[in-house]
Design a protein around this motif. Sequence first.
Motif, mmCIF file in Angstrom:
data_model
loop_
_atom_site.group_PDB
_atom_site.id
_atom_site.type_symbol
_atom_site.label_atom_id
_atom_site.label_comp_id
_atom_site.label_asym_id
_atom_site.label_seq_id
_atom_site.Cartn_x
_atom_site.Cartn_y
_atom_site.Cartn_z
ATOM 1 N N THR A 279 13.861 -42.087 -13.547
ATOM 2 C CA THR A 279 14.599 -41.392 -14.599
ATOM 3 C C THR A 279 13.796 -40.251 -15.198
ATOM 4 O O THR A 279 12.581 -40.367 -15.383
ATOM 5 N N ALA B 105 19.063 -39.712 -12.781
ATOM 6 C CA ALA B 105 18.487 -41.050 -12.897
ATOM 7 C C ALA B 105 19.203 -42.012 -11.953
ATOM 8 O O ALA B 105 20.412 -41.908 -11.744
ATOM 9 N N TYR B 106 18.444 -42.924 -11.366
ATOM 10 C CA TYR B 106 19.052 -43.913 -10.482
ATOM 11 C C TYR B 106 18.134 -45.129 -10.375
ATOM 12 O O TYR B 106 16.932 -45.047 -10.637
ATOM 13 N N TRP B 107 18.719 -46.240 -9.984
ATOM 14 C CA TRP B 107 17.973 -47.461 -9.700
ATOM 15 C C TRP B 107 17.706 -47.533 -8.202
ATOM 16 O O TRP B 107 18.623 -47.336 -7.404
ATOM 17 N N SER B 108 16.478 -47.801 -7.815
ATOM 18 C CA SER B 108 16.135 -47.900 -6.400
ATOM 19 C C SER B 108 15.702 -49.320 -6.060
ATOM 20 O O SER B 108 15.233 -50.069 -6.928
ATOM 21 N N ALA C 39 21.979 -43.384 -14.877
ATOM 22 C CA ALA C 39 21.646 -44.375 -13.849
ATOM 23 C C ALA C 39 22.641 -45.529 -13.916
ATOM 24 O O ALA C 39 22.811 -46.139 -14.970
ATOM 25 N N LEU D 215 13.674 -48.166 -11.823
ATOM 26 C CA LEU D 215 14.457 -47.083 -12.393
ATOM 27 C C LEU D 215 13.686 -45.779 -12.251
ATOM 28 O O LEU D 215 12.546 -45.679 -12.705
#
Length: 253
Positions: free
Chosen positions: A144, A199-202, A115, A142
């Motif tokens: 993940t 994984a990523y931040w939204s 992420a 997050l």
Amino acid sequence: MSIVPPGTPCWIDLATPGLAEARRFYPELFGWTGRIDPEPEAGGYTVFLLGGRAVAGAGPPAIPDQVPIWSTYLATDDADLVAGRVERAGGQVVVPPFEVFDQGRMAVFADPAGATFSVWQPMSMPGAEVFDIPGALTWTELVTPDPEGAKVFYELVFGWQPDDQQSGPVTYTGWRLGTRIVAGMVPPLGDGFPADTPAYWSVYFAVADADAAAARAAELGGTILVPPQTAPAGRYAALRDPHGALFNILTRP
């Protein structure tokens, strides 16, 4: 100085090859106006304003094949110090700290699950000037597949403490910094998110009416990825803009 404490989300921006389209779509959806940076090196970077106050930014992608994406920036007093912590905690320094004209110092990192997130050390630009009203950032989260690893990493880097809450079969984590919950974490969920989603931040924008805002986004050329539904935090929807960048809208109770 940033208007938020270090370790707290302070800015978001969109990297997109469809910058002209973004300047149309988001102002029509959220009531923003745009201020384009006149510096040629800025590549047309646009600061979006809500009632004259900065809420978000948008610019061209850093690399030609970059997927359109909203990025979360966390406030810091020392971007170089954070870079060292990220490396020691098993993350990656994607873009080392550098100065953005006279506005601030930033860096881009990736956590061990991939992420990406950024930090912002403010100089003349403090970050967002308004939060938690319709059209402004209200939450960052997050997503993940490795929440346990994330708990270790983000505590080492920012001093965050996990605050787990059980919601049915899902454990939702609030990231606590001192007395405040500053962000959240959840595993990938739903049919719209494949099991192998990285994984990523939204980001979540506050809206007065999630149903109406989702419908408006679709009218403007966006896509409704997760239709409006009710959760403990309020009524939300997951959307994509006309070039595919994922974002969320939230109407709090």
